[in-house]
Design a protein around this motif. Structure first.
Motif, PDB file in Angstrom:
ATOM      1  N   VAL A  54       6.627   8.064   2.820  1.00  0.00           N
ATOM      2  CA  VAL A  54       7.639   9.069   2.486  1.00  0.00           C
ATOM      3  C   VAL A  54       8.689   8.341   1.689  1.00  0.00           C
ATOM      4  N   LEU A  55       9.314   7.169   2.267  1.00  0.00           N
ATOM      5  CA  LEU A  55      10.592   6.615   1.756  1.00  0.00           C
ATOM      6  C   LEU A  55      10.206   6.037   0.403  1.00  0.00           C
ATOM      7  N   THR A  56       8.719   5.178   0.335  1.00  0.00           N
ATOM      8  CA  THR A  56       8.564   4.798  -1.045  1.00  0.00           C
ATOM      9  C   THR A  56       8.376   6.010  -1.990  1.00  0.00           C
ATOM     10  N   GLY A  57       7.785   7.136  -1.609  1.00  0.00           N
ATOM     11  CA  GLY A  57       7.747   8.077  -2.518  1.00  0.00           C
ATOM     12  C   GLY A  57       8.887   8.681  -3.056  1.00  0.00           C
ATOM     13  N   TYR A  58       9.992   8.703  -2.307  1.00  0.00           N
ATOM     14  CA  TYR A  58      11.275   9.140  -2.794  1.00  0.00           C
ATOM     15  C   TYR A  58      11.858   8.227  -3.667  1.00  0.00           C
ATOM     16  N   ALA A  59      11.844   6.978  -3.285  1.00  0.00           N
ATOM     17  CA  ALA A  59      12.321   5.683  -4.133  1.00  0.00           C
ATOM     18  C   ALA A  59      11.798   5.699  -5.275  1.00  0.00           C
ATOM     19  N   ILE A 101      13.602  -1.931   2.679  1.00  0.00           N
ATOM     20  CA  ILE A 101      13.721  -1.508   1.413  1.00  0.00           C
ATOM     21  C   ILE A 101      14.799  -2.233   0.911  1.00  0.00           C
ATOM     22  N   LEU A 102      14.905  -2.639  -0.494  1.00  0.00           N
ATOM     23  CA  LEU A 102      16.075  -3.645  -0.971  1.00  0.00           C
ATOM     24  C   LEU A 102      16.630  -2.591  -1.895  1.00  0.00           C
ATOM     25  N   LEU A 103      18.071  -2.254  -1.778  1.00  0.00           N
ATOM     26  CA  LEU A 103      18.875  -1.373  -2.680  1.00  0.00           C
ATOM     27  C   LEU A 103      19.967  -2.129  -3.337  1.00  0.00           C
ATOM     28  N   LYS A 104      20.017  -1.877  -4.541  1.00  0.00           N
ATOM     29  CA  LYS A 104      21.111  -2.365  -5.415  1.00  0.00           C
ATOM     30  C   LYS A 104      22.270  -1.297  -5.515  1.00  0.00           C
TER      31      LYS A 104
END
Length: 124
Positions: free
Chosen positions: A10-15, A86-89
């Motif tokens: 789900v997280l990957t889908g949103y990302a 997950i890596l966020l900038k």
């Protein structure tokens, strides 16, 4: 499917949705016990930004070390291969105290309670 894999799917889908033209101005918002974390997901190698390049190198090295250690113990790796972070900038942590900004932030998925997209917290 395990809860961790479901959460990551789900997280990957949103990302990944942020890469669509209609959502290009959105940020990924993650609700955690520490507060609200928002940022832009990083999936591809980004060598032009030294902060991102360093974070990607550290994360990659950690995954290799975990995989090697698990192989030595003849166990299947419990971390990394299921993409448990997950890596966020351009990341922000908003709590009851002042906002903290990070150029790059690795967020571990087990701490994520909820996820959504939006342009800011007030009208997401």
């Amino acid at each position: 499917m395990s809860l961790s894999l479901t959460k990551m799917a789900v997280l990957t889908g949103y990302a990944n949705t942020i890469s669509l033209k209609e959502f290009a101005k959105n940020r990924l918002f993650l609700v955690t016990p520490a507060g609200m974390i928002s940022g832009i997901p990083v999936f591809d190698e980004e060598n032009s930004n030294p902060n991102i390049a360093v974070a990607q190198t550290v994360n990659s090295s950690a995954l290799k070390a975990v995989s090697k250690a698990a192989s030595a113990e003849e166990e299947s790796p419990q971390t990394g291969e299921s993409c448990e972070f997950i890596l966020l900038k351009d990341a922000r942590l908003e709590t009851t105290s002042p906002v903290v900004n990070f150029p790059v932030l690795t967020v571990f998925c087990d701490q994520i309670i909820a996820v959504t997209l939006g342009t800011d917290l007030t009208n997401g």
